[in-house]
Design a protein around this motif. Structure first.
Motif, PDB file in Angstrom:
ATOM      1  N   SER A   1      46.792  46.241  21.110  1.00 28.44           N
ATOM      2  CA  SER A   1      46.417  47.398  21.940  1.00 28.44           C
ATOM      3  C   SER A   1      45.660  47.005  23.207  1.00 28.44           C
ATOM      4  CB  SER A   1      45.597  48.392  21.124  1.00 28.44           C
ATOM      5  OG  SER A   1      44.371  47.830  20.724  1.00 28.44           O
TER       6      SER A   1
ATOM      7  N   SER B   1      46.368  48.926  26.879  1.00 25.72           N
ATOM      8  CA  SER B   1      45.206  49.669  27.365  1.00 25.72           C
ATOM      9  C   SER B   1      44.885  49.289  28.807  1.00 25.72           C
ATOM     10  CB  SER B   1      43.983  49.394  26.480  1.00 25.72           C
ATOM     11  OG  SER B   1      44.215  49.855  25.167  1.00 25.72           O
TER      12      SER B   1
ATOM     13  N   GLN C   1      44.022  55.001  20.880  1.00 22.99           N
ATOM     14  CA  GLN C   1      43.408  53.866  20.188  1.00 22.99           C
ATOM     15  C   GLN C   1      42.747  54.328  18.889  1.00 22.99           C
ATOM     16  OE1 GLN C   1      40.726  52.497  23.214  1.00 22.99           O
ATOM     17  NE2 GLN C   1      42.204  51.071  24.079  1.00 22.99           N
TER      18      GLN C   1
ATOM     19  N   PRO D   1      39.665  48.031  21.478  1.00 22.21           N
ATOM     20  CA  PRO D   1      40.419  46.826  21.122  1.00 22.21           C
ATOM     21  C   PRO D   1      39.535  45.600  20.878  1.00 22.21           C
ATOM     22  CG  PRO D   1      41.474  47.913  22.975  1.00 22.21           C
ATOM     23  CD  PRO D   1      40.174  48.613  22.736  1.00 22.21           C
TER      24      PRO D   1
END
Length: 125
Positions: A69, A73, A99, A15
């Motif tokens: 994300s 996460s 991801q 990310p």
């Protein structure tokens, strides 16, 4: 405990890289079409207009995906804090795979936007 932190940091890499790379692509598109770095597909490399459009579009998309994300996460990793290394690996691997799938899928809307905006020869519609 140290392994959990290691996996936690690893799961934040994708990310964070998406946020940084997306911003760089969006704001600082490579000035010349090249085969070394940047959003390199046959459609995006037709001419400088398609090149800049692809970087702008994909950069914004990656930036949004990175921010979107990041929170899931972190939240998905927290329940495994006091778990065994096997559980941490399984959860961390699932997060990383998801991801990467999202990252790979981002190619499709970018290519669709290029196809919608440009003709096959790279001229704008």
């Amino acid at each position: 405990m140290w392994f959990w932190w290691f996996m936690f940091v690893c799961n934040l890499l994708i990310p964070v890289v998406l946020i940084i790379a997306g911003r760089m692509m969006w704001k600082h598109c490579p000035q010349k079409i090249n085969s070394v770095y940047g959003y390199r597909t046959s459609r995006s490399m037709k001419n400088i207009d398609t090149w800049k459009f692809a970087h702008n579009y994909c950069g914004k998309l990656w930036w949004k995906i990175g921010w979107f994300s990041l929170i899931p996460s972190v939240v998905a990793q927290i329940p495994s804090f006091n778990s065994s290394e096997d559980v941490v690996v399984i959860i961390g691997s699932i997060i990383s795979i998801l991801q990467l799938v999202v990252l790979t899928i981002s190619i499709f809307p970018t290519e669709a936007a290029l196809k919608k905006t440009f003709n096959e020869d790279g001229t704008r519609k």
